[in-house]
Each structure stands twice: as C-alpha cells, then as structure tokens.
Write a protein that holds these residues in place. Structure first.
Motif, PDB file in Angstrom:
ATOM      1  N   PRO A   1       0.894  23.882  23.939  1.00  0.00           N
ATOM      2  CA  PRO A   1       1.465  22.797  23.134  1.00  0.00           C
ATOM      3  C   PRO A   1       2.806  22.347  23.713  1.00  0.00           C
ATOM      4  O   PRO A   1       3.497  23.134  24.381  1.00  0.00           O
ATOM      5  CB  PRO A   1       1.669  23.445  21.768  1.00  0.00           C
TER       6      PRO A   1
ATOM      7  N   ARG B   1       3.627  16.190  18.871  1.00  0.00           N
ATOM      8  CA  ARG B   1       3.089  17.355  19.546  1.00  0.00           C
ATOM      9  C   ARG B   1       1.960  16.902  20.470  1.00  0.00           C
ATOM     10  O   ARG B   1       1.253  15.939  20.187  1.00  0.00           O
ATOM     11  CB  ARG B   1       2.533  18.349  18.526  1.00  0.00           C
TER      12      ARG B   1
ATOM     13  N   VAL C   1       7.735  23.375  23.068  1.00  0.00           N
ATOM     14  CA  VAL C   1       7.850  23.693  21.634  1.00  0.00           C
ATOM     15  C   VAL C   1       8.204  25.166  21.480  1.00  0.00           C
ATOM     16  O   VAL C   1       7.975  25.977  22.376  1.00  0.00           O
ATOM     17  CB  VAL C   1       6.552  23.375  20.850  1.00  0.00           C
TER      18      VAL C   1
ATOM     19  N   THR D   1       6.108  18.924  23.366  1.00  0.00           N
ATOM     20  CA  THR D   1       6.614  17.698  22.750  1.00  0.00           C
ATOM     21  C   THR D   1       6.613  16.589  23.789  1.00  0.00           C
ATOM     22  O   THR D   1       7.063  16.785  24.921  1.00  0.00           O
ATOM     23  CB  THR D   1       8.072  17.882  22.271  1.00  0.00           C
TER      24      THR D   1
ATOM     25  N   LYS E   1      -1.029  18.626  23.550  1.00  0.00           N
ATOM     26  CA  LYS E   1      -1.578  19.834  24.172  1.00  0.00           C
ATOM     27  C   LYS E   1      -1.976  19.482  25.592  1.00  0.00           C
ATOM     28  O   LYS E   1      -2.634  18.458  25.819  1.00  0.00           O
ATOM     29  CB  LYS E   1      -2.827  20.321  23.408  1.00  0.00           C
TER      30      LYS E   1
END
Lengths: 263, 263, 263, 263
Positions: free
Chosen positions: C142, C162, C195, C144, C164
């Motif tokens: 994950p 967010r 994150v 940002t 991935k």
C-alpha cells in the motif's frame, strides 16, 4: 501543535462506536492444551465518544494493539486491552473484535493420518467504564451435509455438499468461555459428517458411507446444534447459522436461529 | 488551465496499459435469440501510453463508455469502443474488459419448470492502431461433479459437490465468436450433471441419479471439455479451468489447461 | 481397494496442471534478519498429469505440505517441496503457490514510533523433472499517491488516496531472489509517500507535506518502479501494477507493465 | 414420491429463519422519476419454520421469485412477495433481502457533464402472518473526506481519501419509505465532497478545493448524517456507518451509530 480532535463539539451527539477497521496484526491465541497458536488477526477496535468531544485519537488504538502481539490472548487479555482503550481514550465503553483463522488438529477416521483444518474464529469483547465485560466467541466450521430427500426419492446416490455452520456464543460472567477446540467438536458432531484436509482411500470410503448413513437437512443440522448448545453449562446467549453450498444449485440452503437464556 | 498529463516525459518508458479499473456501468448484451439482456458490468479499460507523454486522460474512458450504455454490445461494438479510445486518447493500442453476470434460461429435466441460471462472463477486446483486433470470451459455469473413486470404493453413496468451470476462448478473425448460450451448453455437458436454480422432487431424483450414473474426476471434466473445445470450428486459442468445492474437504480440487491452435 | 485414479486414460490429453486450490496452512517464512515469521498461507499446488493416467492422487499434496509447516521456507525449500511432489506423484513438473500476509517493521518518520505493516506476498515455484526451477516473488504494497494535475490546477489542496502496487519478479538461476523487506523498500520509495500503521500528529504533518511535495500520477509511480527494478542485478523478468483508489471517483486509476530481460 | 420435508419433527424447535441464500436474479426497481431500473439482485429469502415440521420446501422460494422478475419492485411489491411465501410455505413469517447496485445520475459541478454513479442498495422486507410488515432501505454511498487535523497542522495540503457511508432506515407504517435518489443526496451532502464518475479538469479543481474548504473527520460526517436523518419526517429507526479508507494508513477509520425513535 493544535489538537483538533480534542476541541469541543456542540452538535450534542454521543457516538456509539468510533475507531479503526480492517487493521491486520499478528497475535497469539491461547490453545486448549496450554500453549499458543500464532494467528493473523483482522481487527475492529472502537470506543464510544462522548457528546462534547469532536474526535477520538485514532493512533492510540494501534499503540495499544502493538503491545499485545507477543502475549497469548484469551478472554482475560481481551478485557485488559479494552480497559487500556477506556483509559487512554477517556471513553465510556470500548469494543474489540479479532477475527482469525485457527487450525484444529484432525485425525483421518480410518488411516489415522493427522492434518490441520482451518476454522474461522472471532473474539469479540466489550467493556464499559463501570466494568461490565462481555465476551463473545464466534466459530465457523466446514462440514459435509447429505440430503435426506434426495436419498429417499432416488434409486441410488444422494446429493451432498460442503457447508459452513457458525456459532456465536456468550457465557455468564462467572463462567469461562468454551475453548475453540471443544466448540468445533460439538459443531462437527451435528453434520452428516465432518470434513478432513487429508483422507486416504480407506478414509474416503468411510466418510462417503458415514454421510450416506446420516442424511440431514440444513434444518436438521441447525436443530441438533441448538440442542447441543442449550446443554452447555453457563451459556446465556447463542446464535447459529448453517449454510449448504448445494451441489445441485448455484445458490445455498440457509438456516439461522438465536436464543437468549436469561433464566 | 495547464494540462499536466500532456507534458513531455523524459524517462523513456512506454507504458503497456494505463486507464481505469473497477468502474461499474449498466450495459446491454446481445443475446442469441436476437434481443438483448441488461447487465451490470465491472470494467477495466486501458490504453498503451507512448514514452514521450507523461499521462493519459482518465476522464475520456468514462466519456466513451457513457455513450455505449444503451446500445446492445457484442464483438463488433467492442471493436468500435476500442477504436474510439485509440482515437480520443491518441494511443497505439487499447484494451477493454467487461465482466458481467448473464442469465441463461434452464428447464428442469422432468417437471419442465423454467428458471434463470447466473453465469459469469467476460468480454475482453484488444485493438491496435494498425487495426489488429482480438476478442476473447470468458464464461464460468457452475456444475455438479461426483467422485468416481468414492463411488467405486464405497458400498453405497458417493461424495459429490458444486464445481465451477471456466473457459476463455478466441476464434480466428474471419469467424464470429460463439454465443454465450452455446458455450454454456457445451460446458455443462461435460459435468457429472448440470445445476438448475429450480428443481421439483421429480427433478431432484433425476439429477441425483444422473450424477451417480456419470461419475467424473476434475481431470475427466477438464479432458472432456478440452476435446469439446478442440472440435469448435475456427477456434484458435482456449484456456480451461475446473474447480470442485470438495464436499469432504475444506479445499478444492483444481485442474487447468491451455492450447493455441496456430495450425 | 481399487485405485481408479491409477487406471489408464485413452483420451490422449496430458493435463498441464492438476491438484489442490484454496487450501490453508500455517507456514514459517525466512526473514532477512535471520529468523522466521509465522504466516497463514493460501495454497495452490499442482502437477502435470501424463496423458496415460486418469487422475492424480490428491491426498499426497496435503501429505507433502503437512511436513513443511515447521521449517522456515524460502526459495530453496520451495524447490525441495516441488521435488517431493514430482517424486511422490510421478509427475513431469510441479507448481506451488503460497500466498500470505507478511509484516514489515515500520518507523514513523518523526516520532520514531514502531509499528507493523501488512504486505501481501506470494512465493511461486515451478520445477520440471529435468531439474529446471523457477521462482517468482510477488509483493503487493500500500502507498499514498497525490495527483499532480489536481495540485497544479487548484488554488489549494490536492486530491490524494491510498493505492496498491504489486511486483512479480524473477532472478536468473545463479542469483538468490531479493528479500521481501528489500523489495518493499524499493517499492515504497516510488510513491508520493509510504503509508504507516501508526502516526502521531508530528508524523501526520510530515506525511501530508511529503506527499504534497512529491505529486505523482499512477503513470509516474509505475515508470519510477520500472526504472528501479531494471537496476536490480540479476533480475530477468518483472511485472508491475499500480492502482490508485481515487478519492474523487468510485473507480480506480490503474497502470500495468511487464518486461523480460533475456539479454 | 415421499415428501420427507413434510414429516413431523419431534425435537420441538421452531426455526426462526430457513430458506435460500446467495441466489442471483434480475429484477426491476421502481425509480423516483416513474420508470424502473433493471438490476442484478443478490437474494436471501427465508421463512420461519414451525416446530412440528421437519423441513421447508426450498424450490418454492425460486418459484415465487421467478414470477417477479418482470414487474417493477418497491415497498408494496416486497410485501406481496412475502405474502406469497407465507401462503405457499405455510409459514408464520417471512423475510426477503434484495441487494443490488443502483445507478444515480450525477452532474459534474462545473462542466455539467453527466455520468452514472453506482451505489449499493438493499431492500429488506419482513412480514408476519398477522400482517405486520416492516421495510428497511439500506444504501451505501462513496464520498470524499478530508482530514481536519492534517489540514490544521500541515503547512500545505491535507490527506484525503475515498470513504463509504451506509444508512439503514425504517419509516412508520403509515409513511412511504424515502426514494433511493433522495437518500443518496442527503448522504452525499454530509461528506467533505461527493464523488463523481466523470470529472473534467475544471471539475477536478472544483472538487479539490471544495474538499479542502470542508474538512471533516469520520466523526463529523457521522454526526451530520445523524442530524440529517433525525429530521426526516416519519422515520422510526436508522443505523449509520462511515468508513474512510485512510490514504496514510493501510487500515480504515470507522464510526457507527443507531437510533430508534419510538416517540
């Protein structure tokens, strides 16, 4: 640095639950035989927020949880975690839900081969500032069901399928909750036959014939489960669900029931 | 207003696929009998991005798709949508994937009762600026399988379960793709027995005995499906998967195979 | 007791993959620092089935896996497991995929608070009877992302979200695969900001400003990741995907790319 | 042919809910403007089973539902379907849940571009033999939230993210339930900003600045939603949940609340 969460809220609404969801952490769960089992927990952790506060402090939930990853967890530890939340977040109540896969040792019925079966478990704890603690154990177990109608009306064979049954159960506060291992055993005993991760041919013959000898509707499994749970000493609430992934349909047969025994 | 996406990129990397994913829109799918079926589509829509451009224009994917919600879609319309993407986004190639549940009319084998079975479908189209178009149809169908080993070794009964088989198939460019309805029929014919949403007791007897009379391993279903697909005139590629949700285990039996027939 | 699987098949079709899927078992994964981490693995384990055999022996997959639950697993152990499958199942090749959540230790950028971040990993091993072994590491992390266009055109603020990113990577056979910990670090470095599970207010200020100072499209993250992976000594293949859960839409921005460097 | 379901049960347990789950069928939902929208419904349909009956008749659930696929469904039709279930299955009560994606027409705030936003809805109806009917509408809507703390403490920027809020609401029996379209509007108005499937650059500037001008914690959104729902004339119960997919964490911020206004 200003603490916006800590400012006064004038809307006058006390929020019942606020916190974190879908957090993942490793935990250790106490086992019946005395050791612990490492698990991957899916976490929901919330507190009640008084009407005068604008927000809770989200980082404290993770801070509290991070301390508990290395200590085996059971009912008592759930209460201790919740007490920390009430203290650190100045809350009137707190709720923690830990969902995890737990492995049960299974022995194949004829060959005696050992294997590990995954069952879905959840520990749900709730604590109030006044000290009222409630603990719910949820367990979801796979099983085999064989249809009595199909057996009765067919010249040979009977449709059967995997199913999942789940139990949520609470005990009175002076009693310890049942062990996962014992609840799984009670649940499996109500199916047409339990499932096993590892079966040799002699075992496959056994489970095939055992299921055929023990046909049960989803209603039968549910009722037998209700009877078994009622007999558990000290239980004050349970909810059960059974779901058969019908082999002859693309949908499931389903039954659900709940009871509070506030005698 | 500055168009940052449109600035020059100096990293020298042409991106193979960039666009939108997990978008949902209603579409209409052409049916075999001539009308259309309204569906809910799960969309992935991408283009190739040349090395000198920093970004694509994400809003244009939705603009293009919004125009197509009211026109019945099949292979030809997929190509037209992709051509718009190549034009509006100045791309060398484009890919569109529409996943949707499609309902097939089923008739119960004895009572003749009609019902609708949901099957998972996907249209995948790819087009290059040079005009090379490729269309893949994916279909996933539920079925009943009954274990030949369990039947053979047991004195009575045989474990059976729901399974899902999936086919991805391409035809040569001078041929039309097969209809979903026809592919589903071919797939269901390879199982121990098809599943039906609605079965009365006379039908339940029929499917129970039919499955018992036609025991198949996951390998058998896969091989018979391979043979059936090889015989389809004009096919140039297929991939098949079969998965049985074993009624005696908490895991699945699985088989997969793919072939390109570039003869 | 008759062994139906072991009977001769006359359809003449060698199946590429047959075995078990969606099995769950606890495993131990070797860590970079030398110990191991207990994980919950989602397992797919298959072999190739020769044309003359009707079926494989499904129970042997679980028998093999049960032995490996207590030994730390890495690339070399994957090969040993696959060799057992080839031997015990008399197969020409075998494939094992272990998917699991792995926890990475993170340190908050200002407060220095430690926490554990869950990343999705997969070990995929393939072995042929002739001894060709291939190992693929997949990691999903994950991050940002902050939109450069939104920042540029707005008087203040910028939408962020967010995302991935995932990498599948192979190294040449004379090289060891990269550690999960090192690959995660490389991946996180390409985002607008990593994150963290636990951030105090000083950290939240830091990550908010860091992301705003480092705006990146999904295309930028993907390209920078491609550049970083190309520079890894010994890699021969990688596939990357980036997906931003756009805060201003109900769908995602997506980019994908793969390269084989068979130089 | 013997009807096993219809035999007498001596265990003395009345089952609260038994029927079908995870069935899929196409339905038509009445829209506010007067027409209908075709949807794909995920169905749960159960009845209460009296203590003296061994099983219900599972096929009748599908028979009843099959008749309703072509008639636009709203509150009144849910009651009619449930009445059929009570009649055909000789039950004391029945429950039907239809979950579906429903598309709302959205207009981009500056460009005026139209697009369709998917929201998750559920109709839940319960009817007793005595004629007590209860209808619950559930709606789940995506939104943008921007963190007030992050905005306050950072020199520039503020973390923001997609979130989902859900409402379950009941009205008193002499009132019609609110339209999905109107409830979605009320819900979106409580977010930092609504989301849109299609935004041009002028719109992206608008929503970026709008969210920055309207920072809200998950607690703020929940409280404003509670206030908005309390003001709805005739409502007697609601439950709300808000969940922010935090862009700076790999877990979510979450708040929940419910109220019965039995005034």
């Amino acid at each position: 640095m200003k603490d916006i969460q800590n400012t006064t809220d004038i809307r006058g609404i006390a929020i019942q639950r606020v916190g974190i969801k879908d957090a993942k952490l490793p935990f250790q769960i106490r086992t019946k035989v005395g050791g612990y089992q490492p698990v991957l927990a899916d976490i929901q952790f919330t507190v009640a927020l008084p009407r005068h506060l604008r927000g809770t402090h989200m980082s404290r939930f993770m801070e509290i949880l991070n301390e508990w990853g290395t200590k085996p967890i059971a009912e008592k530890e759930m209460e201790a975690i919740l007490l920390q939340a009430i203290d650190h977040l100045d809350a009137d109540s707190a709720l923690l839900s830990l969902g995890f896969k737990y492995f049960i040792s299974k022995t194949a019925p004829v060959s005696g081969k050992a294997s590990l079966l995954d069952v879905d478990c959840k520990f749900i704890g709730e604590l109030t500032k006044a000290g009222n603690f409630s603990f719910t154990l949820e367990v979801r177990v796979p099983y085999t069901s064989l249809c009595p109608c199909s057996k009765e009306i067919s010249n040979y064979g009977a449709h059967n399928q995997r199913g999942k049954m789940s139990v949520s159960i609470k005990f009175s506060n002076d009693r310890e909750c049942i062990f996962i291992e014992d609840l799984v055993k009670i649940m499996e005993d109500q199916a047409s036959c339990p499932v096993f991760p590892l079966l040799k041919r002699v075992d496959e013959k056994y489970v095939t014939e055992a299921a055929y000898d023990n046909p049960k509707f989803v209603e039968d499994i549910l009722r037998d489960l209700v009877i078994a749970l009622r007999s558990l000493d000290g239980q004050v609430y349970f909810r059960v669900e059974c779901e058969n992934y019908e082999s002859i349909h693309n949908h499931n047969a389903y039954a659900a029931h709940e009871e509070s025994s506030t005698g």
